[in-house]
Design a protein around this motif. Structure first.
Motif, PDB file in Angstrom:
ATOM      1  N   UNK A  73       0.834  -1.205   0.000  1.00  0.00           N
ATOM      2  CA  UNK A  73       0.000   0.000   0.000  1.00  0.00           C
ATOM      3  C   UNK A  73       0.872   1.259   0.000  1.00  0.00           C
ATOM      4  N   UNK A  74       1.957   1.258   0.780  1.00  0.00           N
ATOM      5  CA  UNK A  74       2.889   2.387   0.788  1.00  0.00           C
ATOM      6  C   UNK A  74       3.448   2.663  -0.604  1.00  0.00           C
ATOM      7  N   UNK A  75       3.820   1.590  -1.290  1.00  0.00           N
ATOM      8  CA  UNK A  75       4.415   1.739  -2.624  1.00  0.00           C
ATOM      9  C   UNK A  75       3.387   2.249  -3.622  1.00  0.00           C
ATOM     10  N   UNK A  76       2.182   1.687  -3.584  1.00  0.00           N
ATOM     11  CA  UNK A  76       1.146   2.122  -4.520  1.00  0.00           C
ATOM     12  C   UNK A  76       0.759   3.587  -4.279  1.00  0.00           C
ATOM     13  N   UNK A  77       0.691   3.978  -3.014  1.00  0.00           N
ATOM     14  CA  UNK A  77       0.314   5.360  -2.686  1.00  0.00           C
ATOM     15  C   UNK A  77       1.477   6.324  -2.852  1.00  0.00           C
ATOM     16  N   UNK A  78       2.707   5.794  -2.937  1.00  0.00           N
ATOM     17  CA  UNK A  78       3.875   6.654  -3.042  1.00  0.00           C
ATOM     18  C   UNK A  78       4.236   7.314  -1.732  1.00  0.00           C
ATOM     19  N   UNK A  79       3.914   6.653  -0.603  1.00  0.00           N
ATOM     20  CA  UNK A  79       4.128   7.290   0.689  1.00  0.00           C
ATOM     21  C   UNK A  79       5.594   7.331   1.091  1.00  0.00           C
ATOM     22  N   UNK A  80       6.335   6.284   0.769  1.00  0.00           N
ATOM     23  CA  UNK A  80       7.735   6.255   1.187  1.00  0.00           C
ATOM     24  C   UNK A  80       8.638   5.867   0.029  1.00  0.00           C
ATOM     25  N   UNK A  81       9.753   6.560  -0.047  1.00  0.00           N
ATOM     26  CA  UNK A  81      10.800   6.203  -0.984  1.00  0.00           C
ATOM     27  C   UNK A  81      11.777   5.284  -0.257  1.00  0.00           C
ATOM     28  N   UNK A  82      12.342   4.286  -0.929  1.00  0.00           N
ATOM     29  CA  UNK A  82      13.264   3.372  -0.251  1.00  0.00           C
ATOM     30  C   UNK A  82      14.452   4.095   0.378  1.00  0.00           C
ATOM     31  N   UNK A 107      -2.567  14.336  -6.204  1.00  0.00           N
ATOM     32  CA  UNK A 107      -3.601  15.343  -6.394  1.00  0.00           C
ATOM     33  C   UNK A 107      -4.986  14.718  -6.422  1.00  0.00           C
ATOM     34  N   UNK A 108      -5.045  13.436  -6.727  1.00  0.00           N
ATOM     35  CA  UNK A 108      -6.336  12.765  -6.871  1.00  0.00           C
ATOM     36  C   UNK A 108      -6.563  11.699  -5.809  1.00  0.00           C
ATOM     37  N   UNK A 109      -5.625  11.525  -4.879  1.00  0.00           N
ATOM     38  CA  UNK A 109      -5.729  10.408  -3.932  1.00  0.00           C
ATOM     39  C   UNK A 109      -5.497  10.875  -2.510  1.00  0.00           C
ATOM     40  N   UNK A 110      -5.768  10.001  -1.564  1.00  0.00           N
ATOM     41  CA  UNK A 110      -5.409  10.214  -0.168  1.00  0.00           C
ATOM     42  C   UNK A 110      -5.037   8.873   0.438  1.00  0.00           C
TER      43      UNK A 110
END
Length: 612
Positions: A73-82, A107-110
């Motif tokens: 989920x983190x990767x899909x949402x782009x929450x954390x970079x490795x 811009x389109x997600x949360x």
């Protein structure tokens, strides 16, 4: 201008954009220290998994603890970079367009995380109102925003606790508030990490129903669930099962039991399929190969390649349209000035409700100032006690410095994760947030400094001249503001525990070069430049010049002989006779500005360093 009814209808609409997300060959690994072999090893958390999620479906990621659900989920949402100790590979496509930068997608997600990261000193209504003003911007009236807040609060059953401080909410209420805050803006894509954790059966059921209804209205909803009940699982439209980093099933919920039976696992009719698939997860090496680790879709799923492409064509956007929409420069719903005003008001409310930041600090400065003033009463005009007065003034610089430093060392680390979550979900820009928090604490810090200076200055009988007191106060104010800025900087770099230990060490060495313990003229030549760089040297010099400098009259002598009856003679003994008050004040102001700029750069780096 829209009418109020039109605004309300607009706020109730489903998202206007429909997205379809496909990911291919996602891998993720992290290094760890093995205490048994005393060596560094690599652990694969996600192993070349693929899959697809589409709009108008409630998609659930299921799997046992440690299977990689949250990391996916983190990767899909782009929450954390490795980080440096982590590696990942693979790519994500949105409507057949490879995603190069997650900032476009945000811009389109949360992203609603598992932890309840909330402002504990705000009420539920205040939290929702702040979020509404930030996320809905100025295009809607206050009444429309209030209506949206009431609607969301009712749908998530938190209306009854709208006047309750967040810190007094139950775990389930906090979870529902966390979700409500992000639903205000009707995002097109919602990522949720275990949204039902901490909720009872009724509230969990109502929440999943709400998510399903939102999905069917056009929102792409992807959430992880930890051992959901059979009834909750049946509400999902699409299921993606992870086991030990592999995709072992993706398809419809009714297709799960037949899929397991193909491997000889007959799920009992009265058994929860979600529990059963986790129990048989030890056979992941047998199950992920027929599923090809998510690259091809199960026959029971509507997500076969042709269907997905057709859905993208009918409901989604073309590649060029997608890129154009997400690349449009619409940074935040509210403009920077509106963000600043909203955040400033929120921060002031928190400041006045925080016992440590207000009542304790104000009381401490009044008590210590009164105590020192009484202990050193009347010495400001006594020529025989100038060294005692010097000790009082030096202690004042130290007290003001460390109280301002310590107040901020604790505050910022506790706020950091909340700030990162809110900024990630595009509530506000970092500039607006930083300026609001910086400005909000200035009145409290000024009041603390004024209370201390007034009590110490007048009880100890320093020169009763308005200009001298103003000079004294100005130096003390900018000393505390600089120290406060250093506290912010340390708090952003270190956590609370390390900040409390190492924070004072960032300022303590400068006491050696303050001119109190060692005079600048008596120090080795190689260290003289450190006196010129010491903010404490300029602070102490500025205070002494305001008290003893600029042709002050002779001090009173109450003993037979007073060596320092002349204030100029005392300043000369301290190697400060040729000091320049204006330069000292200018040095502190510039130092304050520089440390504030440095703090913002560190905040920007800390917030963005792990973000895709």
């Amino acid at each position: 201008m829209k009418s109020e009814e039109a605004e309300l209808q607009d706020l109730k609409k489903s998202p206007r954009k429909h997205f379809n997300l496909l990911f291919q060959d996602i891998s993720y690994s992290a290094l760890y220290y093995d205490t048994h072999s005393y060596s560094i090893k690599s652990k694969d958390i996600l192993k070349d998994i693929s899959g697809v999620f589409v709009s108008k479906e409630l998609s659930v990621i299921l799997g046992p603890s440690g299977s990689g659900k949250t990391k996916l989920l983190d990767i899909l949402a782009g929450y954390r970079r490795p980080k440096k100790t982590e590696t990942n590979s693979g790519y994500i496509e949105i409507n057949e367009t490879r995603l190069q930068d997650h900032r476009m997608l945000r811009k389109e997600s949360c992203y609603i995380m598992q932890d309840n990261l909330l402002q504990e000193l705000l009420t539920v209504e205040e939290s929702l109102t702040v979020a509404a003003h930030l996320k809905l911007g100025n295009q809607y009236s206050r009444k429309a925003k209030e209506s949206k807040v009431d609607s969301i609060a009712d749908s998530l059953s938190i209306s009854t606790c709208k006047n309750t401080l967040t810190k007094h909410l139950s775990g389930g209420q906090k979870k529902r508030l966390s979700i409500a805050l992000e639903l205000l803006s009707n995002p097109s894509i919602i990522f949720l990490d275990e949204p039902t954790t901490g909720l009872d059966y009724l509230n969990a059921t109502n929440l999943v129903k709400l998510l399903r209804d939102m999905a069917h209205q056009g929102t792409m909803i992807i959430c992880t669930l930890h051992q959901p009940s059979a009834s909750l699982l049946n509400m999902a439209d699409y299921l993606y099962v992870l086991t030990e980093g592999y995709c072992t099933y993706q398809g419809t919920v009714p297709g799960l039991v037949p899929y397991l039976s193909d491997f000889g696992y007959q799920c009992p009719s009265n058994y929860n399929p979600a529990d059963y698939v986790i129990e048989v997860s030890l056979e992941a090496d047998r199950m992920f190969e027929p599923c090809t680790n998510g690259k091809f879709f199960n026959a029971n799923s509507s997500h076969n390649t042709k269907t997905v492409l057709k859905t993208i064509e009918e409901k989604g956007l073309s590649s060029k349209e997608f890129y154009s929409v997400l690349s449009t420069e619409i940074p935040y719903p509210a403009d920077c000035l509106s963000q600043f005003c909203i955040l400033l008001k929120r921060t002031l409310i928190k400041c006045f409700r925080d016992r440590f930041l207000t009542k304790v600090r104000l009381s401490l400065h009044l008590i210590i100032g009164s105590f020192l003033g009484i202990m050193y009463r009347g010495i400001g005009d006594d020529a025989a006690r100038v060294h005692n007065n010097l000790s009082l003034l030096f202690f004042s610089t130290m007290f003001l410095m460390f109280t301002a430093l310590s107040s901020m060392i604790i505050t910022y680390p506790l706020e950091f994760e909340i700030t990162r979550r809110e900024h990630f979900n595009r509530w506000f820009s970092l500039k607006a947030y930083y300026l609001a928090t910086m400005v909000a604490d200035i009145p409290v810090q000024l009041l603390c400094t004024v209370i201390y200076c007034v009590t110490v200055y007048f009880i100890s009988k320093q020169p009763l001249e308005l200009d001298r007191f103003a000079m004294f106060l100005l130096i003390c104010v900018f000393l505390t503001l600089y120290s406060q800025g250093m506290g912010v900087l340390v708090g952003m770099i270190l956590d609370v525990k390390n900040g409390v230990i190492f924070g004072p060490l960032t300022l303590l060495p400068w006491t050696i070069f303050s001119g109190y313990f060692v005079l600048q003229r008596d120090s080795p030549d190689c260290f003289k430049f450190l006196f010129k760089l010491s903010f404490l040297k300029h602070s102490l010099e500025g205070i002494l010049l305001s008290v003893y400098g600029y042709d002050r009259d002779q001090l009173k002598c109450y003993e037979e002989y007073c060596h320092f009856k002349s204030p100029a003679k005392f300043l000369d003994a301290l190697d400060m006779k040729n000091g320049d008050y204006s330069y000292d004040l200018f040095f502190l102001i510039v130092s304050y500005i520089l440390v504030k700029i440095a703090s913002y750069l560190v905040l920007y780096f800390q917030i963005n360093r792990n973000k895709s």
